[in-house]
Design an enzyme around this catalytic site. Structure first.
Site, PDB file in Angstrom:
ATOM      1  N   CYS A   2       0.852  -1.187   0.000  1.00  0.00           N
ATOM      2  CA  CYS A   2       0.000   0.000   0.000  1.00  0.00           C
ATOM      3  C   CYS A   2       0.884   1.231   0.000  1.00  0.00           C
ATOM      4  O   CYS A   2       2.092   1.145   0.214  1.00  0.00           O
ATOM      5  CB  CYS A   2      -0.862   0.038   1.260  1.00  0.00           C
ATOM      6  SG  CYS A   2      -1.936  -1.396   1.420  1.00  0.00           S
ATOM      7  N   GLY A  29      -0.549   0.581  -5.013  1.00  0.00           N
ATOM      8  CA  GLY A  29      -1.844  -0.044  -4.786  1.00  0.00           C
ATOM      9  C   GLY A  29      -2.874   0.559  -5.705  1.00  0.00           C
ATOM     10  O   GLY A  29      -2.931   1.776  -5.866  1.00  0.00           O
ATOM     11  N   ASN A 104       0.605   0.847   5.876  1.00  0.00           N
ATOM     12  CA  ASN A 104       1.308   0.026   4.887  1.00  0.00           C
ATOM     13  C   ASN A 104       2.110  -1.029   5.647  1.00  0.00           C
ATOM     14  O   ASN A 104       2.888  -0.674   6.531  1.00  0.00           O
ATOM     15  CB  ASN A 104       2.243   0.920   4.050  1.00  0.00           C
ATOM     16  CG  ASN A 104       3.110   0.138   3.070  1.00  0.00           C
ATOM     17  OD1 ASN A 104       4.161   0.613   2.668  1.00  0.00           O
ATOM     18  ND2 ASN A 104       2.682  -1.042   2.682  1.00  0.00           N
ATOM     19  N   GLY A 105       1.911  -2.298   5.292  1.00  0.00           N
ATOM     20  CA  GLY A 105       2.618  -3.379   5.986  1.00  0.00           C
ATOM     21  C   GLY A 105       1.624  -4.452   6.392  1.00  0.00           C
ATOM     22  O   GLY A 105       0.436  -4.356   6.087  1.00  0.00           O
ATOM     23  N   TYR A 251      11.882  -4.159  -6.857  1.00  0.00           N
ATOM     24  CA  TYR A 251      10.682  -4.023  -7.668  1.00  0.00           C
ATOM     25  C   TYR A 251       9.730  -2.923  -7.219  1.00  0.00           C
ATOM     26  O   TYR A 251       9.226  -2.164  -8.045  1.00  0.00           O
ATOM     27  CB  TYR A 251       9.896  -5.347  -7.669  1.00  0.00           C
ATOM     28  CG  TYR A 251       8.516  -5.193  -8.259  1.00  0.00           C
ATOM     29  CD1 TYR A 251       8.344  -5.117  -9.637  1.00  0.00           C
ATOM     30  CD2 TYR A 251       7.383  -5.084  -7.448  1.00  0.00           C
ATOM     31  CE1 TYR A 251       7.075  -4.936 -10.187  1.00  0.00           C
ATOM     32  CE2 TYR A 251       6.129  -4.916  -7.996  1.00  0.00           C
ATOM     33  CZ  TYR A 251       5.981  -4.845  -9.362  1.00  0.00           C
ATOM     34  OH  TYR A 251       4.736  -4.658  -9.900  1.00  0.00           O
ATOM     35  N   ASP A 364      14.201  -9.124 -16.440  1.00  0.00           N
ATOM     36  CA  ASP A 364      13.100  -8.688 -15.582  1.00  0.00           C
ATOM     37  C   ASP A 364      13.609  -8.666 -14.148  1.00  0.00           C
ATOM     38  O   ASP A 364      14.639  -9.269 -13.834  1.00  0.00           O
ATOM     39  CB  ASP A 364      11.870  -9.592 -15.716  1.00  0.00           C
ATOM     40  CG  ASP A 364      10.606  -8.894 -15.173  1.00  0.00           C
ATOM     41  OD1 ASP A 364      10.667  -7.677 -14.890  1.00  0.00           O
ATOM     42  OD2 ASP A 364       9.565  -9.564 -15.044  1.00  0.00           O
TER      43      ASP A 364
HETATM   44  P1  AMP Z   1       4.894 -13.389 -11.904  1.00  0.00           P
HETATM   45  O1  AMP Z   1       4.273 -13.011 -13.195  1.00  0.00           O
HETATM   46  O2  AMP Z   1       3.939 -13.947 -10.935  1.00  0.00           O
HETATM   47  O3  AMP Z   1       6.136 -14.215 -12.045  1.00  0.00           O
HETATM   48  O4  AMP Z   1       5.357 -12.013 -11.230  1.00  0.00           O
HETATM   49  C1  AMP Z   1       6.519 -11.392 -11.632  1.00  0.00           C
HETATM   50  C2  AMP Z   1       6.231 -10.064 -12.239  1.00  0.00           C
HETATM   51  O5  AMP Z   1       5.461  -9.262 -11.351  1.00  0.00           O
HETATM   52  C3  AMP Z   1       7.514  -9.356 -12.500  1.00  0.00           C
HETATM   53  O6  AMP Z   1       7.487  -8.845 -13.821  1.00  0.00           O
HETATM   54  C4  AMP Z   1       7.584  -8.248 -11.469  1.00  0.00           C
HETATM   55  O7  AMP Z   1       7.871  -7.021 -12.117  1.00  0.00           O
HETATM   56  C5  AMP Z   1       6.239  -8.217 -10.804  1.00  0.00           C
HETATM   57  N1  AMP Z   1       6.352  -8.492  -9.372  1.00  0.00           N
HETATM   58  C6  AMP Z   1       7.232  -9.240  -8.757  1.00  0.00           C
HETATM   59  N2  AMP Z   1       7.000  -9.315  -7.432  1.00  0.00           N
HETATM   60  C7  AMP Z   1       5.925  -8.579  -7.209  1.00  0.00           C
HETATM   61  C8  AMP Z   1       5.172  -8.266  -6.051  1.00  0.00           C
HETATM   62  N3  AMP Z   1       5.493  -8.754  -4.891  1.00  0.00           N
HETATM   63  N4  AMP Z   1       4.108  -7.463  -6.199  1.00  0.00           N
HETATM   64  C9  AMP Z   1       3.766  -7.000  -7.364  1.00  0.00           C
HETATM   65  N5  AMP Z   1       4.424  -7.282  -8.497  1.00  0.00           N
HETATM   66  C10 AMP Z   1       5.494  -8.060  -8.432  1.00  0.00           C
END
Ligand code: AMP
Ligand code: SF4
Length: 480
Positions: A2, A29, A104-105, A251, A364
């Site tokens: 958040c 968020g 947030n948390g 990220y 990525d």
């Molecule tokens: P996934 O598609 O489930 O492998 O998520 C990885 C993608 O989501 C990556 O491209 C990251 O940029 C993004 N991402 C990774 N960790 C998070 C997170 N905890 N919350 C939101 N987005 C994330």
């Protein structure tokens, strides 16, 4: 995850500043947004709604709201479902006056506290962990509100970066470990508190400092008064230890933010550089090999800064070969898998002209479930790329997060049970390698013992209670 934002002024109306601050924190968020203030009748007021800031709130209404202190929140659900009743700020008028809280948390002892409070008669309006703070505060109705808040915060465990509005003033508070960021800014006599410093740039405010881990800062007409939370959750030898979330640098935070003195952009660029160094000097941990390619591409926006670092270090040119539809938000933040998959396809589109017949390294920041990498690599294959080598600028995510980032249970994490070769095969990449944990910490540049890396190595602090396999904090993640 958040975003929280608070504003205090001696004379200016600040509700619109909160709206703008929340807009700058929108990446944290996208499910709901809200703003709260206290009116001249000592009543707390709140406007909130589902969706993005501009969908949930009216800028013009807030611009005409005559208040000199206000707080706001943007939410995506990590604790409690995605629904209106869990939207924040959470507000109440209790025996000692009005109170509004934006959090947030994730609180790791939430269920235990909730059960105890319910056994004493508390009635909860939401399923969000933040509401326990409100009840803990209200249960100390003989103390003045700030003292009651300090007492309440000494009972909760886990991660909290808060902005709170009391009649006494605006309060900013951060848990003793400092999991989530929280920063103080200033423009003239106005003070702002924000999850990230990027929001100050939008308001023409300057960054003053981070709210310290374990600090409770009161801002009112008497100026700034700092209090310390008792370190009761820490063992004595750990009392000075910090536990900043490394994933914010990987990220979550915006690249134009500075957290604990570290530029998020520089940290990500360095992660990319070290990633290139590690794969050019040794074969990838999986032994899949070192790619010799025509260009480096990224998954925008999250992988771009690291891809630039990779390109600068390796000397391989960077091409903006995956195009992002800028009108679609972050895919991972969408709560269901179906929406997530569709979101990736709508959001990211590789250029056939750039990929056809060529070899590429694709950078990525992370693989969580593997949804994004799998879909994008398959779209790149459809462009007739001759090779796609996936490089990830963080270590494999093997464990869930209990501190406010919505990583899923172990069972859904691509790296929890699979080898790198398995993951490479599943996502369809010719090779795959990750940044090592040590290189990630080196790239961030903070002392290694001040960083949380639990989602990479399983080293939790203030870990939640586990009932059988199910976590007893409200995230209800399963340990397998
Ligand atoms: P996934 O598609 O489930 O492998 O998520 C990885 C993608 O989501 C990556 O491209 C990251 O940029 C993004 N991402 C990774 N960790 C998070 C997170 N905890 N919350 C939101 N987005 C994330
Ligand atoms: Fe951040 Fe990972 Fe620690 Fe959660 S477990 S606070 S995402 S480093």
């Amino acid at each position: 995850m958040c975003g929280v934002f608070g504003a205090y002024s001696a004379r200016d109306f600040v509700a619109e500043d909160v709206y703008l601050g929340l807009s700058a924190l929108q990446h944290r968020g996208q499910e709901s947004a809200g703003v709260a203030w206290i009116d001249e009748n000592r009543r707390v007021n709140v406007v909130k709604g589902m969706g993005l800031v501009h969908e949930a709130l009216s800028q013009s209404v807030l611009a005409n709201t005559p208040v000199t202190r206000a707080i706001g929140h943007v939410r995506y659900s990590t604790s409690g479902g995605s629904m209106m009743q869990n939207a924040q700020p959470i507000c109440a008028n209790y025996a000692q006056g009005p109170v509004a809280i934006a959090h947030n948390g994730n609180l790791t002892n939430f269920l235990h506290l909730r059960e105890t409070l319910e056994s004493r008669g508390a009635i909860f309006q939401s399923t969000s962990d933040t509401e326990v703070i409100l009840h803990l505060l209200a249960h100390q109705s003989r103390r003045r509100p700030l003292d009651a808040l300090l007492r309440a915060l000494s009972e909760v465990r886990g991660a909290f970066s808060l902005v709170v509005l009391l009649e006494d003033g605006l309060v900013a508070a951060r848990d003793p470990w400092g999991f989530r960021p929280l920063a103080l800014g200033r423009r003239g006599d106005n003070y702002y508190v924000s999850s990230e410093s990027c929001a100050f740039n939008l308001l023409g405010a300057s960054f003053v400092r981070d709210i310290e881990a374990g600090e409770v800062l009161l801002i009112n007409e008497r100026g700034l008064t700092s209090y310390s939370l008792p370190d009761s959750s820490k063992m004595a030898e750990n009392s000075k230890r910090r536990w900043f979330c490394s994933f914010e640098y990987v990220y979550f935070a915006r690249p134009d933010s500075v957290i604990e003195g570290i530029s998020v952009y520089r940290a990500r660029q360095e992660m990319g550089r070290l990633l290139a160094k590690s794969v050019s000097t040794e074969s990838s941990p999986s032994g899949i090999g070192v790619p010799s390619v025509d260009f480096v591409a990224s998954l925008p926006d999250s992988g771009t800064t690291a891809a630039l670092g990779y390109s600068q270090e390796s000397g391989i040119p960077f091409e903006a070969a995956v195009v992002r539809n800028r009108y679609v938000g972050r895919t991972f933040i969408q709560p269901t898998q179906k929406v997530r998959e569709l979101g990736v396809r709508i959001k990211l589109s590789p250029s056939p002209e750039l990929f056809a017949g060529r070899k590429a390294v694709l950078v990525d920041d992370s693989i969580v479930r593997g949804t994004t990498a799998g879909l994008v690599v398959s779209m790149i294959r459809e462009c007739n790329a001759s090779e796609v080598h996936l490089r990830i600028s963080s270590p494999p995510v093997r464990y869930p997060c209990f501190y406010g980032i919505d990583t899923p249970s172990n069972g859904d994490l691509a790296a929890a049970k699979n080898t790198l070769e398995d993951i490479a095969r599943t996502v369809g990449a010719d090779s795959l390698s990750y940044l090592s944990r040590e290189d990630m910490m080196k790239a961030i540049g903070l002392p290694p013992d001040s960083l949380c890396t639990a989602c990479f190595d399983g080293q939790y602090l203030d870990a939640p209670d586990v009932d059988g396999e199910r976590c007893r904090c409200s995230c209800e993640k399963i340990f397998e």
